[in-house]
Design a protein around this motif. Structure first.
Motif, PDB file in Angstrom:
ATOM      1  N   ILE A 109       0.813  -1.220   0.000  1.00 33.79           N
ATOM      2  CA  ILE A 109       0.000   0.000   0.000  1.00 33.79           C
ATOM      3  C   ILE A 109       0.846   1.269   0.000  1.00 33.79           C
ATOM      4  O   ILE A 109       0.323   2.366  -0.190  1.00 33.79           O
ATOM      5  CB  ILE A 109      -0.960   0.025   1.213  1.00 33.79           C
ATOM      6  CG1 ILE A 109      -0.184   0.139   2.539  1.00 33.79           C
ATOM      7  CG2 ILE A 109      -1.854  -1.204   1.220  1.00 33.79           C
ATOM      8  CD1 ILE A 109      -1.070   0.294   3.758  1.00 33.79           C
ATOM      9  N   ARG A 113       1.109   5.381   4.414  1.00 33.74           N
ATOM     10  CA  ARG A 113      -0.292   5.414   3.995  1.00 33.74           C
ATOM     11  C   ARG A 113      -1.157   4.918   5.150  1.00 33.74           C
ATOM     12  O   ARG A 113      -0.795   4.001   5.875  1.00 33.74           O
ATOM     13  CB  ARG A 113      -0.507   4.522   2.765  1.00 33.74           C
ATOM     14  CG  ARG A 113       0.263   4.961   1.527  1.00 33.74           C
ATOM     15  CD  ARG A 113      -0.337   6.215   0.928  1.00 33.74           C
ATOM     16  NE  ARG A 113       0.339   6.606  -0.294  1.00 33.74           N
ATOM     17  CZ  ARG A 113      -0.010   6.187  -1.507  1.00 33.74           C
ATOM     18  NH1 ARG A 113      -1.008   5.332  -1.642  1.00 33.74           N
ATOM     19  NH2 ARG A 113       0.642   6.609  -2.577  1.00 33.74           N
ATOM     20  N   LYS A 116      -6.771   1.317   5.119  1.00 31.74           N
ATOM     21  CA  LYS A 116      -8.199   1.327   4.840  1.00 31.74           C
ATOM     22  C   LYS A 116      -8.853   0.176   5.594  1.00 31.74           C
ATOM     23  O   LYS A 116      -8.177  -0.699   6.130  1.00 31.74           O
ATOM     24  CB  LYS A 116      -8.431   1.186   3.332  1.00 31.74           C
ATOM     25  CG  LYS A 116      -7.859   2.338   2.515  1.00 31.74           C
ATOM     26  CD  LYS A 116      -8.094   2.112   1.031  1.00 31.74           C
ATOM     27  CE  LYS A 116      -7.507   3.262   0.213  1.00 31.74           C
ATOM     28  NZ  LYS A 116      -7.692   3.066  -1.246  1.00 31.74           N
ATOM     29  N   GLN A 117     -10.186   0.166   5.608  1.00 27.02           N
ATOM     30  CA  GLN A 117     -10.888  -0.867   6.349  1.00 27.02           C
ATOM     31  C   GLN A 117     -10.521  -2.263   5.845  1.00 27.02           C
ATOM     32  O   GLN A 117     -10.320  -3.183   6.631  1.00 27.02           O
ATOM     33  CB  GLN A 117     -12.399  -0.655   6.242  1.00 27.02           C
ATOM     34  CG  GLN A 117     -13.225  -1.621   7.093  1.00 27.02           C
ATOM     35  CD  GLN A 117     -12.918  -1.514   8.575  1.00 27.02           C
ATOM     36  OE1 GLN A 117     -12.508  -0.467   9.077  1.00 27.02           O
ATOM     37  NE2 GLN A 117     -13.118  -2.609   9.303  1.00 27.02           N
ATOM     38  N   LYS A 118     -10.396  -2.403   4.532  1.00 23.25           N
ATOM     39  CA  LYS A 118     -10.063  -3.725   3.981  1.00 23.25           C
ATOM     40  C   LYS A 118      -8.646  -4.140   4.382  1.00 23.25           C
ATOM     41  O   LYS A 118      -8.371  -5.332   4.576  1.00 23.25           O
ATOM     42  CB  LYS A 118     -10.217  -3.740   2.457  1.00 23.25           C
ATOM     43  CG  LYS A 118      -9.207  -2.905   1.685  1.00 23.25           C
ATOM     44  CD  LYS A 118      -9.445  -3.046   0.187  1.00 23.25           C
ATOM     45  CE  LYS A 118      -8.399  -2.284  -0.626  1.00 23.25           C
ATOM     46  NZ  LYS A 118      -7.036  -2.815  -0.422  1.00 23.25           N
ATOM     47  N   ASP A 119      -7.742  -3.153   4.528  1.00 19.96           N
ATOM     48  CA  ASP A 119      -6.386  -3.455   4.977  1.00 19.96           C
ATOM     49  C   ASP A 119      -6.397  -3.953   6.420  1.00 19.96           C
ATOM     50  O   ASP A 119      -5.704  -4.918   6.765  1.00 19.96           O
ATOM     51  CB  ASP A 119      -5.495  -2.213   4.872  1.00 19.96           C
ATOM     52  CG  ASP A 119      -5.367  -1.697   3.449  1.00 19.96           C
ATOM     53  OD1 ASP A 119      -5.308  -2.526   2.528  1.00 19.96           O
ATOM     54  OD2 ASP A 119      -5.335  -0.457   3.271  1.00 19.96           O
ATOM     55  N   LYS A 120      -7.201  -3.288   7.253  1.00 23.60           N
ATOM     56  CA  LYS A 120      -7.301  -3.699   8.656  1.00 23.60           C
ATOM     57  C   LYS A 120      -7.863  -5.116   8.776  1.00 23.60           C
ATOM     58  O   LYS A 120      -7.410  -5.919   9.597  1.00 23.60           O
ATOM     59  CB  LYS A 120      -8.173  -2.725   9.432  1.00 23.60           C
ATOM     60  CG  LYS A 120      -7.573  -1.325   9.555  1.00 23.60           C
ATOM     61  CD  LYS A 120      -8.512  -0.384  10.303  1.00 23.60           C
ATOM     62  CE  LYS A 120      -7.911   1.015  10.411  1.00 23.60           C
ATOM     63  NZ  LYS A 120      -8.820   1.955  11.110  1.00 23.60           N
TER      64      LYS A 120
END
Length: 246
Positions: A109, A113, A116-120
């Motif tokens: 990423i 940076r 994002k929610q999907k990263d979490k």
């Protein structure tokens, strides 16, 4: 299923100054395999991993990653790496398990940076995969050596690599947790389809989980499936330095 090679070394040689460390290595790591690299101290095992990772360059020969010459390969996120962290990790480091694992997304990423929610969700998924979900908000320095190594496994797999390279990751981990660690690797290989390439001195534990064994002593003296290695070792009464004889 074992498929195409993901790592291939062709006649690879490497020297430190005038000392020949690896001599004419030809090695093919099949997709989906768990290849254990064994051999005596000073045999070039860690050097081989550094060559595959691009940290060192061979003086002769070529290395291919996913069928592409290493010099042209740009998808570094496809290869994860775990080193001897548990034996030397600074227990005073203030980061949480979640933060350490999240740092494994940097190449994917970008640096600095926000997640994002999907990263979490990917971070929490990686933590669950190594069985540490209840420790997600715990400081990593509060964990045992075996638990810390699981954190570093999660950090390495959070970006969903195709290959995971491990350099003696169980150094400093007690015998009970070593067995658990190997079972974890096999589980990840089967669930995620990750190819594993691992240097280890825990030969007996390794033989219970690895699909292939490479015996290295500057040259590649043996490479084959684990059952074949066991048969050869027993037939010839191999007694390698640092390992239990059969």
């Amino acid at each position: 299923m074992i498929n195409d090679p993901v790592i291939e070394l062709k006649n690879v040689r490497f020297r430190y100054d005038e000392e020949l460390v690896l001599d004419g290595i030809d090695l093919v790591v099949p997709e989906g395999s768990f290849v254990g690299i064994v051999g005596p101290n000073g045999s070039g095992k860690s050097t081989l991993l550094k060559l595959v990772l691009g940290l060192l360059k061979p003086v002769e020969g070529e290395i291919f990653l996913f069928g592409q010459r290493q010099a042209l390969f740009k998808r570094q996120e496809r290869i994860g790496f775990v080193s001897q962290k548990a034996n030397s990790f600074n227990s005073g480091f203030p980061a949480t398990v979640f933060e350490v694992v999240a740092s494994g997304l940097t190449r994917k990423i970008g640096l600095f940076r926000f997640l994002k929610q999907k990263d979490k969700l990917e971070v929490y998924q990686a933590i669950r995969q190594v069985g540490l979900e209840k420790y997600a908000n715990r400081k990593i320095g509060e964990l045992s050596g075996g638990q810390q190594q699981r954190v570093f496994i999660a950090r390495a797999i959070v970006a969903k690599p195709d290959v995971l390279i491990l350099d003696e990751p169980t150094v400093g981990v007690d015998a009970k947790n070593v067995r658990s660690f190997y079972r974890l690797l096999t589980s990840l290989r089967k669930e995620m389809g990750i190819t594993l390439l691992m240097v280890s001195h825990d030969i007996e534990a390794l033989l219970n989980e690895a699909t292939h064994v490479a015996y290295l002593n500057k040259q590649l003296n043996f490479f084959g499936d684990t059952a074949e290695y066991k048969n050869v070792r027993m037939a010839k009464h191999f007694s390698y330095a640092g390992y239990h004889s059969v």
